[in-house]
Design a protein around this motif. Structure first.
Motif, PDB file in Angstrom:
ATOM      1  N   GLY A  62       0.813  -1.212   0.000  1.00 50.15           N
ATOM      2  CA  GLY A  62       0.000   0.000   0.000  1.00 50.15           C
ATOM      3  C   GLY A  62       0.844   1.259   0.000  1.00 50.15           C
ATOM      4  N   ALA A  63       1.948   1.241   0.755  1.00 48.56           N
ATOM      5  CA  ALA A  63       2.845   2.394   0.786  1.00 48.56           C
ATOM      6  C   ALA A  63       3.435   2.658  -0.598  1.00 48.56           C
ATOM      7  CB  ALA A  63       3.956   2.158   1.803  1.00 48.56           C
ATOM      8  N   ALA A  64       3.843   1.585  -1.290  1.00 52.01           N
ATOM      9  CA  ALA A  64       4.402   1.742  -2.634  1.00 52.01           C
ATOM     10  C   ALA A  64       3.357   2.277  -3.602  1.00 52.01           C
ATOM     11  CB  ALA A  64       4.939   0.402  -3.131  1.00 52.01           C
ATOM     12  N   ALA A  65       2.131   1.756  -3.518  1.00 54.32           N
ATOM     13  CA  ALA A  65       1.067   2.233  -4.402  1.00 54.32           C
ATOM     14  C   ALA A  65       0.756   3.704  -4.136  1.00 54.32           C
ATOM     15  CB  ALA A  65      -0.185   1.379  -4.207  1.00 54.32           C
ATOM     16  N   GLY A  66       0.773   4.105  -2.865  1.00 54.03           N
ATOM     17  CA  GLY A  66       0.500   5.500  -2.522  1.00 54.03           C
ATOM     18  C   GLY A  66       1.540   6.442  -3.078  1.00 54.03           C
ATOM     19  N   LEU A  67       2.817   6.086  -2.969  1.00 51.21           N
ATOM     20  CA  LEU A  67       3.876   6.947  -3.484  1.00 51.21           C
ATOM     21  C   LEU A  67       3.870   6.963  -5.011  1.00 51.21           C
ATOM     22  CD1 LEU A  67       6.204   8.794  -2.842  1.00 51.21           C
ATOM     23  CD2 LEU A  67       7.717   6.811  -2.714  1.00 51.21           C
ATOM     24  N   ALA A  68       3.581   5.820  -5.626  1.00 50.35           N
ATOM     25  CA  ALA A  68       3.480   5.765  -7.084  1.00 50.35           C
ATOM     26  C   ALA A  68       2.379   6.697  -7.575  1.00 50.35           C
ATOM     27  CB  ALA A  68       3.202   4.336  -7.541  1.00 50.35           C
ATOM     28  N   ALA A  69       1.286   6.766  -6.820  1.00 50.22           N
ATOM     29  CA  ALA A  69       0.184   7.646  -7.186  1.00 50.22           C
ATOM     30  C   ALA A  69       0.553   9.117  -7.001  1.00 50.22           C
ATOM     31  CB  ALA A  69      -1.045   7.316  -6.361  1.00 50.22           C
ATOM     32  N   ALA A  70       1.355   9.420  -5.976  1.00 53.97           N
ATOM     33  CA  ALA A  70       1.713  10.809  -5.688  1.00 53.97           C
ATOM     34  C   ALA A  70       2.582  11.413  -6.780  1.00 53.97           C
ATOM     35  CB  ALA A  70       2.424  10.885  -4.342  1.00 53.97           C
ATOM     36  N   SER A  76       5.110  -8.497  -4.462  1.00 53.48           N
ATOM     37  CA  SER A  76       3.901  -7.731  -4.131  1.00 53.48           C
ATOM     38  C   SER A  76       4.134  -6.239  -4.293  1.00 53.48           C
ATOM     39  CB  SER A  76       3.457  -8.039  -2.698  1.00 53.48           C
ATOM     40  OG  SER A  76       4.424  -7.618  -1.762  1.00 53.48           O
ATOM     41  N   MET A  77       5.362  -5.797  -4.056  1.00 54.10           N
ATOM     42  CA  MET A  77       5.689  -4.380  -4.225  1.00 54.10           C
ATOM     43  C   MET A  77       5.601  -3.971  -5.692  1.00 54.10           C
ATOM     44  SD  MET A  77       6.613  -3.198  -1.208  1.00 54.10           S
ATOM     45  CE  MET A  77       7.698  -1.867  -1.588  1.00 54.10           C
ATOM     46  N   ILE A  78       6.118  -4.828  -6.570  1.00 53.68           N
ATOM     47  CA  ILE A  78       6.058  -4.533  -8.004  1.00 53.68           C
ATOM     48  C   ILE A  78       4.603  -4.442  -8.454  1.00 53.68           C
ATOM     49  CG2 ILE A  78       6.572  -5.445 -10.301  1.00 53.68           C
ATOM     50  CD1 ILE A  78       9.108  -6.683  -9.122  1.00 53.68           C
ATOM     51  N   PHE A  79       3.817  -5.411  -8.019  1.00 49.38           N
ATOM     52  CA  PHE A  79       2.406  -5.436  -8.406  1.00 49.38           C
ATOM     53  C   PHE A  79       1.687  -4.184  -7.910  1.00 49.38           C
ATOM     54  CE2 PHE A  79      -2.033  -6.712  -7.588  1.00 49.38           C
ATOM     55  CZ  PHE A  79      -2.395  -7.064  -8.893  1.00 49.38           C
ATOM     56  N   ALA A  80       1.917  -3.808  -6.663  1.00 49.19           N
ATOM     57  CA  ALA A  80       1.248  -2.638  -6.091  1.00 49.19           C
ATOM     58  C   ALA A  80       1.663  -1.356  -6.793  1.00 49.19           C
ATOM     59  CB  ALA A  80       1.555  -2.551  -4.596  1.00 49.19           C
ATOM     60  N   SER A  81       2.963  -1.226  -7.104  1.00 52.33           N
ATOM     61  CA  SER A  81       3.441  -0.021  -7.784  1.00 52.33           C
ATOM     62  C   SER A  81       2.830   0.108  -9.175  1.00 52.33           C
ATOM     63  CB  SER A  81       4.972  -0.049  -7.879  1.00 52.33           C
ATOM     64  OG  SER A  81       5.559  -0.005  -6.601  1.00 52.33           O
ATOM     65  N   VAL A  82       2.729  -1.018  -9.869  1.00 50.28           N
ATOM     66  CA  VAL A  82       2.124  -1.000 -11.204  1.00 50.28           C
ATOM     67  C   VAL A  82       0.651  -0.592 -11.119  1.00 50.28           C
ATOM     68  CG1 VAL A  82       1.431  -2.440 -13.151  1.00 50.28           C
ATOM     69  CG2 VAL A  82       3.726  -2.650 -12.205  1.00 50.28           C
ATOM     70  N   ILE A  83      -0.062  -1.163 -10.148  1.00 53.14           N
ATOM     71  CA  ILE A  83      -1.482  -0.805  -9.970  1.00 53.14           C
ATOM     72  C   ILE A  83      -1.615   0.683  -9.676  1.00 53.14           C
ATOM     73  CG2 ILE A  83      -3.514  -1.124  -8.521  1.00 53.14           C
ATOM     74  CD1 ILE A  83      -3.016  -3.417 -10.454  1.00 53.14           C
ATOM     75  N   GLY A  84      -0.744   1.195  -8.779  1.00 51.05           N
ATOM     76  CA  GLY A  84      -0.782   2.626  -8.458  1.00 51.05           C
ATOM     77  C   GLY A  84      -0.560   3.489  -9.676  1.00 51.05           C
ATOM     78  N   ALA A  85       0.415   3.108 -10.513  1.00 48.86           N
ATOM     79  CA  ALA A  85       0.703   3.882 -11.720  1.00 48.86           C
ATOM     80  C   ALA A  85      -0.452   3.812 -12.712  1.00 48.86           C
ATOM     81  CB  ALA A  85       1.984   3.370 -12.367  1.00 48.86           C
ATOM     82  N   LEU A  86      -1.075   2.623 -12.844  1.00 49.08           N
ATOM     83  CA  LEU A  86      -2.200   2.476 -13.772  1.00 49.08           C
ATOM     84  C   LEU A  86      -3.397   3.322 -13.338  1.00 49.08           C
ATOM     85  CD1 LEU A  86      -2.069  -1.351 -14.546  1.00 49.08           C
ATOM     86  CD2 LEU A  86      -1.411   0.534 -16.053  1.00 49.08           C
ATOM     87  N   VAL A  87      -3.637   3.366 -12.028  1.00 44.13           N
ATOM     88  CA  VAL A  87      -4.753   4.178 -11.527  1.00 44.13           C
ATOM     89  C   VAL A  87      -4.495   5.658 -11.821  1.00 44.13           C
ATOM     90  CG1 VAL A  87      -5.959   4.943  -9.454  1.00 44.13           C
ATOM     91  CG2 VAL A  87      -5.426   2.520  -9.751  1.00 44.13           C
ATOM     92  N   VAL A  88      -3.242   6.092 -11.639  1.00 44.03           N
ATOM     93  CA  VAL A  88      -2.898   7.487 -11.937  1.00 44.03           C
ATOM     94  C   VAL A  88      -3.146   7.793 -13.411  1.00 44.03           C
ATOM     95  CG1 VAL A  88      -1.014   9.148 -12.051  1.00 44.03           C
ATOM     96  CG2 VAL A  88      -1.213   7.662 -10.080  1.00 44.03           C
ATOM     97  N   ARG A  89      -2.693   6.891 -14.263  1.00 41.22           N
ATOM     98  CA  ARG A  89      -2.837   7.139 -15.702  1.00 41.22           C
ATOM     99  C   ARG A  89      -4.297   7.112 -16.127  1.00 41.22           C
ATOM    100  NH1 ARG A  89       2.434   4.073 -18.369  1.00 41.22           N
ATOM    101  NH2 ARG A  89       3.948   5.012 -16.947  1.00 41.22           N
ATOM    102  N   MET A  90      -5.104   6.302 -15.452  1.00 39.82           N
ATOM    103  CA  MET A  90      -6.515   6.229 -15.784  1.00 39.82           C
ATOM    104  C   MET A  90      -7.253   7.490 -15.352  1.00 39.82           C
ATOM    105  SD  MET A  90      -9.284   3.361 -14.562  1.00 39.82           S
ATOM    106  CE  MET A  90      -9.068   3.807 -12.826  1.00 39.82           C
ATOM    107  N   MET A  91      -6.888   8.034 -14.184  1.00 40.41           N
ATOM    108  CA  MET A  91      -7.634   9.152 -13.618  1.00 40.41           C
ATOM    109  C   MET A  91      -7.042  10.516 -13.974  1.00 40.41           C
ATOM    110  SD  MET A  91      -8.601   7.661  -9.841  1.00 40.41           S
ATOM    111  CE  MET A  91      -9.685   9.043  -9.500  1.00 40.41           C
ATOM    112  N   ILE A  92      -5.714  10.586 -14.155  1.00 38.53           N
ATOM    113  CA  ILE A  92      -5.054  11.875 -14.394  1.00 38.53           C
ATOM    114  C   ILE A  92      -4.445  11.952 -15.787  1.00 38.53           C
ATOM    115  CG2 ILE A  92      -3.234  13.432 -13.596  1.00 38.53           C
ATOM    116  CD1 ILE A  92      -3.621  12.365 -10.805  1.00 38.53           C
ATOM    117  N   GLY A  93      -3.910  10.825 -16.248  1.00 40.73           N
ATOM    118  CA  GLY A  93      -3.302  10.819 -17.569  1.00 40.73           C
ATOM    119  C   GLY A  93      -1.882  10.299 -17.529  1.00 40.73           C
TER     120      GLY A  93
END
Length: 542
Positions: free
Chosen positions: A131-139, A165-182
């Protein structure tokens, strides 16, 4: 998802608050900006100190402590207080960043989801780290840097078993950013060409300057934080408003004179201008000084926000200031200006957080420019040397130490060698029964009230020897003075490796930990303590 939402809400609050007000009449902006930044900081302070103190600061030290001490368990109260207080603080204009809070938000929400899914408390570290990795990836929209930062700073092991699990979470975080922000980097730059070798020769100088600025910021921020926590004149819930007041004074001064809002909030607009060579070097120097002071007070006074974005800001302004100072002697192209500015950003961040891989990757991912990599690597070497030379701990570890937390007491060692290099205080017992009166009456009281077999003896305020239980019983029975045996001592900072031989050779089978100032016993270490600690290490390795 929560990291992206945090990002968007902060942007909305800042754009419709400080940024929108800056377009009005200057007198209106002065008054209204004061009301906004002071009001949001006041509400934030009430939330942080009245509802959840764990949500103050950047959040990264708290995540690291929760990861090791509490198996990654983070109460849901931390998440919602952090979200609201962070939006109010950063969006309201306090000189802090959103990255640290995003880490804590992601870790806290993931920990709660794991709880709902029935994951046992002792197994939630993986969820918190992911979750921490996904949060920073999103930031930052930087999945690689997010993953490496959590591994470098929180887990402290780039080869950890939770890497997948860190790789998976970071990728998910980045995908969510790209979906919502670009799909875009934080700073858009034209393609950068290779710089001249003379510019690479200047890279260590720029990196050193930026690293020194980072070291200065760490000392100032933690010094203010120490004094703020120790004082009792101002209520602690009001302290974030003190940091906001300093930020407002400096921010208004820079805006009225130069039209720059960089002191408020994250300062990304002025940071982008610095990278693009659209900022005059003298103004960059003034922004650097003002932003450093404002951030030190905002963080030190207990505000809710991180230090990633401000540290990158310090580095960029340091680079622009240096380049401007030598431009008449050594003119540079646009590409070379960008290179040195980006190197300074990475170096300043690296000196503060001491995560060299992260400091390289995060700036690279924010720009998507491969030509920057050699300069970033060279700057990282310089910044790591200066940061480690001038500060004993990185920023986050220093925060925990200031709060009385010693991570070596809660972090399990990874192998025998690293365990032997732990301070002896990690396995010692700090409840010694000290005897300072050898009369038969007092000895009887001590023997009746304790089951210890060895007692350090003080005479004239100094350690005189060790009294064995059998000898104390004999002295009480016969009414004669007891005989003491020789004592072996060490300081609490000595390593286990240094002390274990002393322990084996000690006549009493015990080593006494002495206070460095007055020589008074503060702890004990016996062979049983050593063996129990070694057994725990063996069990963890199985």
């Amino acid at each position: 998802m929560i990291g992206v939402l945090f990002h968007l809400v902060i942007g909305f609050v800042f754009d419709h608050g400080i940024s929108a007000l800056s377009e009005m009449d200057p007198k209106v902006f002065v008054v209204s900006s004061f009301l906004v930044i002071m009001g949001t900081s006041l509400v934030s302070g009430i939330l942080l100190h009245g509802v959840c103190r764990e949500a103050a600061g950047s959040g990264i030290p708290q995540v690291k402590l929760a990861f090791w001490k509490d198996f990654g368990v983070i109460p849901l109260r931390v998440v919602w207080v952090k979200f609201i207080a962070g939006v109010l603080s950063v969006g309201g204009g306090a000189s802090l960043g959103r990255e640290g809070p995003s880490v804590q938000l992601g870790a806290g929400l993931a920990s709660k989801i794991a709880s709902v899914l029935g994951v046992a408390k002792q197994n939630r570290r993986m969820a918190a780290a992911a979750g921490a990795a996904a949060g920073l990836a999103a930031a930052f929209n930087t999945p690689l840097a997010a993953m490496t930062f959590v591994l470098e700073e929180v887990v402290e092991d780039l080869n950890s078993r939770i890497l997948g699990s860190m790789i998976f979470a970071s990728v998910i975080g980045a995908l969510v950013v790209r979906m919502m922000i670009g799909d875009h980097p934080a700073f858009k730059l034209p393609e950068i060409s290779e710089a001249r070798w003379q510019v690479y020769a200047l890279t260590p100088v720029v990196a050193a300057l930026a690293a020194l600025v980072g070291v200065l910021f760490q000392k100032c921020a933690l010094g203010i934080r120490k004094r703020a926590n120790a004082q009792n004149r101002v209520p602690h819930w009001l302290m974030p408003s003190c940091g906001a007041l300093v930020t407002w004074v400096l921010g208004i001064a820079l805006f009225l004179n130069f039209g720059r809002l960089g002191v408020f909030g994250m300062g990304y607009a002025d940071l982008a201008a610095a990278i693009a060579n659209n900022l005059e070097w003298k103004i960059a120097g003034l922004l650097l000084m003002a932003k450093l002071i404002a951030t030190a007070f905002s963080y030190g006074c207990g505000g809710c926000g991180g230090i990633f974005a401000p540290t990158l800001f310090f580095g960029a302004m340091s680079g622009v200031f240096f380049i401007g100072g030598i431009k008449h002697v050594f003119p540079m192209t646009y590409d070379e200006h960008v290179l040195l500015t980006i190197v300074a950003m990475s170096a300043c961040l690296g000196a503060v957080v001491r995560a060299p891989v992260t400091s390289i990757l995060i700036v690279f991912e924010m720009t998507h420019e491969f030509a920057l990599i050699p300069g970033l690597m060279l700057g990282s070497l310089v910044s790591q040397y200066i940061g480690r030379k001038l500060n004993q701990e990185n920023f986050y570890q220093a925060v925990l130490s200031q709060d009385g937390v010693k991570l070596q007491h809660v972090m399990p060692p990874r192998d025998l060698r690293s365990w032997q290099n732990y301070p002896v205080s990690a396995i010692a017992r700090f409840d010694p029964v000290v005897v300072d009166d050898l009369s038969s009456k007092n000895l009887q009281v001590v023997l009746d009230g304790n089951t210890c077999n060895r007692f350090p003896v003080l005479q004239d305020g100094r350690l005189a020897g060790i009294l064995m239980r059998d000898e104390a019983l004999r002295a009480v029975r016969e009414g004669t003075p007891p005989k003491l045996i020789s004592h072996t001592t060490c300081s609490r900072t000595q390593t286990i490796k240094e002390v274990q031989l002393q322990l084996i050779e000690a006549e009493s089978g015990m080593v006494v930990l002495l206070d460095r100032d007055d020589g008074v016993p503060v702890g004990l270490l016996t062979l049983h303590d050593l063996l129990r600690a070694e057994r725990r290490l063996a069990n963890q390795a199985e």
